[in-house]
Motif scaffolding. Sequence first.
Motif, short mmCIF file in Angstrom:
data_model
loop_
_atom_site.label_atom_id
_atom_site.label_comp_id
_atom_site.label_asym_id
_atom_site.label_seq_id
_atom_site.Cartn_x
_atom_site.Cartn_y
_atom_site.Cartn_z
N PHE A 128 0.85 -1.20 0.00
CA PHE A 128 0.00 0.00 0.00
C PHE A 128 0.88 1.24 0.00
O PHE A 128 1.98 1.24 0.55
N PRO A 129 0.39 2.31 -0.65
CA PRO A 129 1.19 3.55 -0.74
C PRO A 129 1.12 4.37 0.54
O PRO A 129 0.13 4.30 1.27
N VAL A 130 2.18 5.13 0.79
CA VAL A 130 2.24 6.02 1.96
C VAL A 130 2.81 7.37 1.55
O VAL A 130 3.58 7.45 0.59
N PRO A 131 2.43 8.44 2.28
CA PRO A 131 3.03 9.75 1.99
C PRO A 131 4.41 9.89 2.63
O PRO A 131 4.54 9.94 3.85
N HIS A 132 5.45 9.88 1.80
CA HIS A 132 6.83 9.98 2.28
C HIS A 132 7.64 10.62 1.15
O HIS A 132 7.24 10.53 -0.01
N ASP A 133 8.75 11.25 1.49
CA ASP A 133 9.50 11.98 0.46
C ASP A 133 10.40 11.06 -0.37
O ASP A 133 11.60 11.24 -0.44
N ALA A 134 9.77 10.10 -1.01
CA ALA A 134 10.43 9.19 -1.94
C ALA A 134 9.55 9.12 -3.18
O ALA A 134 8.43 9.64 -3.17
N ARG A 135 10.06 8.50 -4.27
CA ARG A 135 9.36 8.57 -5.55
C ARG A 135 8.03 7.82 -5.56
O ARG A 135 7.02 8.33 -6.02
N GLU A 136 8.03 6.57 -5.10
CA GLU A 136 6.79 5.78 -5.11
C GLU A 136 6.83 4.77 -3.96
O GLU A 136 6.90 3.56 -4.18
N ARG A 195 11.71 18.75 7.58
CA ARG A 195 11.58 17.56 6.72
C ARG A 195 11.08 16.37 7.53
O ARG A 195 10.09 15.71 7.18
N VAL A 196 11.75 16.08 8.64
CA VAL A 196 11.40 14.91 9.45
C VAL A 196 9.98 15.03 10.01
O VAL A 196 9.21 14.08 9.98
N GLY A 197 9.63 16.25 10.48
CA GLY A 197 8.32 16.44 11.11
C GLY A 197 7.21 16.75 10.11
O GLY A 197 6.04 16.83 10.49
N GLY A 198 7.56 16.90 8.83
CA GLY A 198 6.59 17.33 7.83
C GLY A 198 5.66 16.23 7.35
O GLY A 198 5.79 15.06 7.73
N SER A 199 4.74 16.60 6.46
CA SER A 199 3.67 15.69 6.03
C SER A 199 4.20 14.52 5.20
O SER A 199 3.52 13.51 5.04
N HIS A 200 5.42 14.65 4.64
CA HIS A 200 6.03 13.54 3.89
C HIS A 200 7.32 13.08 4.55
O HIS A 200 8.24 12.60 3.89
N GLY A 201 7.41 13.27 5.88
CA GLY A 201 8.60 12.85 6.62
C GLY A 201 8.35 11.57 7.39
O GLY A 201 8.15 10.51 6.76
#
Length: 268
Positions: A128-136, A195-201
Amino acid sequence: MSGFRFASLGSGSEGNALVAEVAEGTGVTRLMIDCGFGIRECERRLQRLGLDPGGISGILVTHEHGDHIGGVERVARKHGIPVWMTYGTFVASNLGGIGTYKDALDITVHLIDHHEPFCVGGIEVHPFPVPHDAREPAQFVLSDGARRLGVLTDLGASTPHVEAMLAGADALVLECNHDGEMLQNGPYPARLKARVGGSHGHLDNAQAAALLARVAHAGLSHVLAAHLSRQNNTPALARLALATALGCEADWIGIADQDEGFGWRTLG
Ligand SMILES: [Zn+2]
Ligand SMILES: [Zn+2]
């Protein structure tokens, strides 16, 4: 012989790997989720769990960050282990320096749709997909057809889809990256804190606890906190947050430690 068990080789920003094993009759399927450790370190940690790298049936890769994919190519090549990941992770990882040319690579890479379940031997894999600062990025629920293990690290926020995937799981390995206050008052530069605390961290203890409270049920038999920051969290704070969400003793919550991981846990 039948059984479903799982263990961690280690978890945190210096490297992550987890193994899950399903035995049915005489067949055993053993999947590793991520391998952020080098070959020798990976072999040493597997040995600690009584495993031989040659006995790994496949490696599922969550995303291209080095603490998850750093050892994948070399371990897969040396031991002939096939690998599963999304197209975005594959391209961003630049495995073998060949970009999108999967067929030119001397390891087997299966590209997955992170909404489509698939089977490897006796293990059902539900990505399953998750919001994180990576491509996919993808995370995984593993099942033997009856019991389910949810593994969730590296996401900035929970989503309804994440919680729908984890609802009813018998065991959860859950990111507790940082304590919000320790991160804000800690040594990281402002940009890294954002970055760490953000919505894609990364999930903090409070976010992990809120998620856990929403997916918990009477059959939940293992909960382990993972991907703890050495600088911005402590095992005691992570345990307290998750135990408070469940109304259980703090000692009942396990920790996936950076150096030690955690030993075998059996489902069912
Ligand atoms: Zn990570
Ligand atoms: Zn990451």
